[in-house]
Design a protein around this motif. Structure first.
Motif: not given
Length: 210
Positions: A75-84
């Protein structure tokens, strides 16, 4: 705990001072920027918050298998639009939360809707344990924001009701479902009491003005 949560609501509905001390909520996305930076930097992004291609629901289970380091690496490369925003125990001990860490009611409702879409997307038995872990934690964070912000009864009930489909899906987690509905019923009772007092106060005021 449930006892602490119910105590928070008793204070919320029976203390007029708290209604004038609601903190501002200025975070207009599902996860505060400060948390996004922190979790990306420390490899704490969940696999469901990434753009990792999952052609089969079984892949989600395979990637998450082993937990710990493997999950954090995935999960290191997270998408800010999917992060909660995740639930944080330490937040309960803070004397004052930054307004940029709190999400307003509209954002909280949108976040619940997003999490329910995640549940519908990964509906296989293989993926469910990881989906449940992710969604239940994020819904808990939503309830935490709701309490910290002292949302009024109507908005609190709308938020809790919107979560029901998830807990109905997770029927095997009976204990959590029991506590959830207990909280919802408790808020409904407090709301009814509040409205009753308002009607009595209104009637008394009218009688005085006659």
């Amino acid at each position: 705990s449930t006892t602490v949560t119910l105590s928070c609501y008793r204070t919320l509905f029976h203390s007029s001072e708290m209604f004038h001390e609601r903190p501002k909520a200025l975070c207009m996305q599902m996860c505060p920027q400060s948390e996004i930076r922190f979790r990306k930097r420390n490899g704490l992004v969940h696999i469901l918050e990434t753009d990792t291609a999952l052609t089969r629901t079984g892949q989600l289970r395979a990637i998450c298998a082993g937990g710990g380091n493997q999950r954090r690496l995935a999960g290191r490369e997270g998408n800010p639009l999917k992060m909660v925003k995740q639930y944080s125990r330490s937040a309960a001990g803070k004397e004052k939360l930054s307004p940029t860490e709190l999400r307003p009611f509209g954002v909280l409702m949108d976040t619940v809707a997003y999490l329910l879409r995640v549940v519908s997307e990964y509906d296989s038995r293989e993926a469910w344990p990881d989906v449940y872990e992710f969604v239940s934690d994020r819904l808990r964070a939503i309830r935490q924001d709701m309490i910290v912000e002292n949302l009024d009864a109507e908005k609190s009930i709308l938020l809790l009701e919107s979560m029901i489909p998830f807990y109905a899906e997770a029927e095997y987690s009976f204990l959590e479902l029991f506590f959830f509905f207990r909280l919802l019923i408790h808020i409904s009772i407090l709301l009814a009491e509040k409205r009753k007092k308002e009607r009595i106060r209104s009637k008394v005021t009218k009688d005085v003005l006659r």
